[in-house]
Design a protein around this motif. Structure first.
Motif, PDB file in Angstrom:
ATOM      1  N   CYS A   1      34.578  41.587  42.384  1.00  0.00           N
ATOM      2  CA  CYS A   1      34.190  40.370  43.103  1.00  0.00           C
ATOM      3  C   CYS A   1      33.330  40.695  44.319  1.00  0.00           C
ATOM      4  O   CYS A   1      32.340  39.999  44.592  1.00  0.00           O
ATOM      5  CB  CYS A   1      35.435  39.587  43.532  1.00  0.00           C
ATOM      6  SG  CYS A   1      36.316  38.791  42.161  1.00  0.00           S
TER       7      CYS A   1
ATOM      8  N   LEU B   1      31.535  37.379  43.460  1.00  0.00           N
ATOM      9  CA  LEU B   1      32.272  36.438  42.626  1.00  0.00           C
ATOM     10  C   LEU B   1      33.449  35.825  43.375  1.00  0.00           C
ATOM     11  O   LEU B   1      33.978  36.417  44.329  1.00  0.00           O
ATOM     12  CB  LEU B   1      32.780  37.140  41.363  1.00  0.00           C
ATOM     13  CG  LEU B   1      31.737  37.870  40.517  1.00  0.00           C
ATOM     14  CD1 LEU B   1      32.423  38.573  39.350  1.00  0.00           C
ATOM     15  CD2 LEU B   1      30.662  36.926  40.026  1.00  0.00           C
ATOM     16  N   ASP B   2      33.897  34.675  42.936  1.00  0.00           N
ATOM     17  CA  ASP B   2      35.067  34.022  43.508  1.00  0.00           C
ATOM     18  C   ASP B   2      36.328  34.730  43.023  1.00  0.00           C
ATOM     19  O   ASP B   2      36.553  34.867  41.815  1.00  0.00           O
ATOM     20  CB  ASP B   2      35.096  32.546  43.089  1.00  0.00           C
ATOM     21  CG  ASP B   2      36.255  31.794  43.718  1.00  0.00           C
ATOM     22  OD1 ASP B   2      37.384  31.884  43.187  1.00  0.00           O
ATOM     23  OD2 ASP B   2      36.027  31.127  44.739  1.00  0.00           O
TER      24      ASP B   2
ATOM     25  N   HIS C   1      39.577  33.894  43.179  1.00  0.00           N
ATOM     26  CA  HIS C   1      40.583  33.090  42.479  1.00  0.00           C
ATOM     27  C   HIS C   1      40.146  32.792  41.042  1.00  0.00           C
ATOM     28  O   HIS C   1      40.947  32.871  40.103  1.00  0.00           O
ATOM     29  CB  HIS C   1      40.832  31.777  43.238  1.00  0.00           C
ATOM     30  CG  HIS C   1      41.422  31.973  44.596  1.00  0.00           C
ATOM     31  ND1 HIS C   1      42.696  32.460  44.788  1.00  0.00           N
ATOM     32  CD2 HIS C   1      40.898  31.771  45.836  1.00  0.00           C
ATOM     33  CE1 HIS C   1      42.955  32.535  46.082  1.00  0.00           C
ATOM     34  NE2 HIS C   1      41.879  32.134  46.742  1.00  0.00           N
ATOM     35  N   VAL C   2      38.875  32.460  40.870  1.00  0.00           N
ATOM     36  CA  VAL C   2      38.360  32.185  39.533  1.00  0.00           C
ATOM     37  C   VAL C   2      38.429  33.434  38.661  1.00  0.00           C
ATOM     38  O   VAL C   2      38.841  33.385  37.492  1.00  0.00           O
ATOM     39  CB  VAL C   2      36.910  31.660  39.597  1.00  0.00           C
ATOM     40  CG1 VAL C   2      36.311  31.559  38.205  1.00  0.00           C
ATOM     41  CG2 VAL C   2      36.860  30.318  40.297  1.00  0.00           C
ATOM     42  N   SER C   3      38.052  34.578  39.229  1.00  0.00           N
ATOM     43  CA  SER C   3      38.042  35.826  38.467  1.00  0.00           C
ATOM     44  C   SER C   3      39.452  36.227  38.042  1.00  0.00           C
ATOM     45  O   SER C   3      39.666  36.656  36.898  1.00  0.00           O
ATOM     46  CB  SER C   3      37.408  36.943  39.306  1.00  0.00           C
ATOM     47  OG  SER C   3      36.053  36.638  39.589  1.00  0.00           O
ATOM     48  N   ASN C   4      40.403  36.100  38.939  1.00  0.00           N
ATOM     49  CA  ASN C   4      41.786  36.407  38.585  1.00  0.00           C
ATOM     50  C   ASN C   4      42.291  35.478  37.490  1.00  0.00           C
ATOM     51  O   ASN C   4      42.977  35.907  36.555  1.00  0.00           O
ATOM     52  CB  ASN C   4      42.687  36.295  39.819  1.00  0.00           C
ATOM     53  CG  ASN C   4      42.736  37.571  40.632  1.00  0.00           C
ATOM     54  OD1 ASN C   4      43.362  38.551  40.247  1.00  0.00           O
ATOM     55  ND2 ASN C   4      42.050  37.575  41.764  1.00  0.00           N
ATOM     56  N   ALA C   5      41.922  34.192  37.590  1.00  0.00           N
ATOM     57  CA  ALA C   5      42.366  33.224  36.588  1.00  0.00           C
ATOM     58  C   ALA C   5      41.771  33.537  35.218  1.00  0.00           C
ATOM     59  O   ALA C   5      42.466  33.432  34.186  1.00  0.00           O
ATOM     60  CB  ALA C   5      41.974  31.815  37.024  1.00  0.00           C
ATOM     61  N   VAL C   6      40.493  33.944  35.177  1.00  0.00           N
ATOM     62  CA  VAL C   6      39.854  34.292  33.902  1.00  0.00           C
ATOM     63  C   VAL C   6      40.575  35.464  33.253  1.00  0.00           C
ATOM     64  O   VAL C   6      40.885  35.443  32.053  1.00  0.00           O
ATOM     65  CB  VAL C   6      38.360  34.625  34.118  1.00  0.00           C
ATOM     66  CG1 VAL C   6      37.765  35.226  32.844  1.00  0.00           C
ATOM     67  CG2 VAL C   6      37.587  33.387  34.524  1.00  0.00           C
TER      68      VAL C   6
ATOM     69  N   THR D   1      44.042  34.588  31.947  1.00  0.00           N
ATOM     70  CA  THR D   1      43.988  33.747  30.745  1.00  0.00           C
ATOM     71  C   THR D   1      43.650  34.566  29.508  1.00  0.00           C
ATOM     72  O   THR D   1      44.189  34.321  28.423  1.00  0.00           O
ATOM     73  CB  THR D   1      42.943  32.634  30.931  1.00  0.00           C
ATOM     74  OG1 THR D   1      43.307  31.827  32.056  1.00  0.00           O
ATOM     75  CG2 THR D   1      42.850  31.760  29.688  1.00  0.00           C
TER      76      THR D   1
ATOM     77  N   LEU E   1      33.092  39.090  33.748  1.00  0.00           N
ATOM     78  CA  LEU E   1      33.144  38.350  35.006  1.00  0.00           C
ATOM     79  C   LEU E   1      31.759  38.186  35.642  1.00  0.00           C
ATOM     80  O   LEU E   1      31.363  37.073  35.972  1.00  0.00           O
ATOM     81  CB  LEU E   1      34.105  39.034  35.987  1.00  0.00           C
ATOM     82  CG  LEU E   1      35.590  39.041  35.586  1.00  0.00           C
ATOM     83  CD1 LEU E   1      36.409  39.807  36.616  1.00  0.00           C
ATOM     84  CD2 LEU E   1      36.112  37.606  35.450  1.00  0.00           C
TER      85      LEU E   1
END
Length: 233
Positions: free
Chosen positions: A91, A96-97, A99-104, A107, A137
């Protein structure tokens, strides 16, 4: 685009110097290419050049756009760090964001609990999944895939291939997989590295027939040396 400008490179491979490029002048336009070599042990140093990991010994190679690291290379993940540390580093490097990267990542991978653990303690299957997922990412312009594409009929393979198709659509792809099925699915042309010559083959099927993917091994190296002795040109 990737541009070779009078580029020459002859690294030592298995104790013997091999010509990867010899005064090569070549513009490789955006497209989807299989990376094929006459010598299977030449593939890794060729990938290094195409990913910009090291410059050629003579001349230069320039890139238009952001190039990925060799996706699928086993040595990508190592050391006394956790998956969260790796995500944070990616990130920071690519803006990169977090929170978004961790969520991707959470998932996509089969068991996200391992993300909090240290890389050195990860099971091989999770290391494989995390390394592939992390490469999706950043928004790369040039995707270099060195390893095998996920091909099992499981959740991770489906999610990864779906996101990879979306990420790489309209971008440049160079695939160095040893599976013909991968190359036939994702590529329509080939970059051929053959004894110092780097060329573009527009007929992928003919290129695969002439330079079938082979796993780098002692047997493959011996086979290449025998071919070289029979045909020194």
């Amino acid at each position: 685009m990737i541009s070779f400008q009078r580029a020459s490179d002859d690294p030592e491979i298995a104790g013997i110097r091999r010509q990867i490029a010899s005064a090569v002048d070549l513009d490789i336009p955006t497209g989807r290419y299989a990376l094929l070599t006459s010598d299977p042990l030449a593939k890794k140093p060729a990938v290094d050049l195409l990913a910009g990991l090291r410059p050629p010994q003579v001349g230069r190679i320039s890139f238009i756009g952001l190039t990925s690291w060799p996706i699928g290379r086993p040595a990508f993940l190592r050391g006394n760090v956790t998956g969260r540390h790796v995500i944070a580093l990616i990130c920071r490097l690519y803006g990169l964001d977090m929170h978004v990267s961790n969520a991707v990542l959470e998932t996509m991978v089969t068991d996200p609990r391992h993300i909090n653990g240290k890389v050195e303690h990860w099971p091989a299957e999770f290391r494989y999944e995390f390394g592939l997922a992390a490469a999706l990412l950043p928004p790369f312009d040039i995707y270099i895939v060195e390893g095998v594409f996920p091909f099992l009929k499981d959740r991770f393979s489906y999610l990864w291939n779906t996101l990879f198709e979306k990420r790489s659509s309209g971008k440049m792809l160079i695939a160095g997989s040893n599976r013909v099925a991968d190359l036939s699915k994702y590529c329509d042309r080939a970059i051929v590295v053959n004894r110092g010559r780097v060329t573009i083959a527009n007929d992928l099927k003919k290129a695969l027939d002439r330079y079938p993917p082979r796993v780098a091994s002692y047997d493959a190296q011996k086979e290449f040396e025998d071919e070289l002795a029979d045909d020194p040109v």
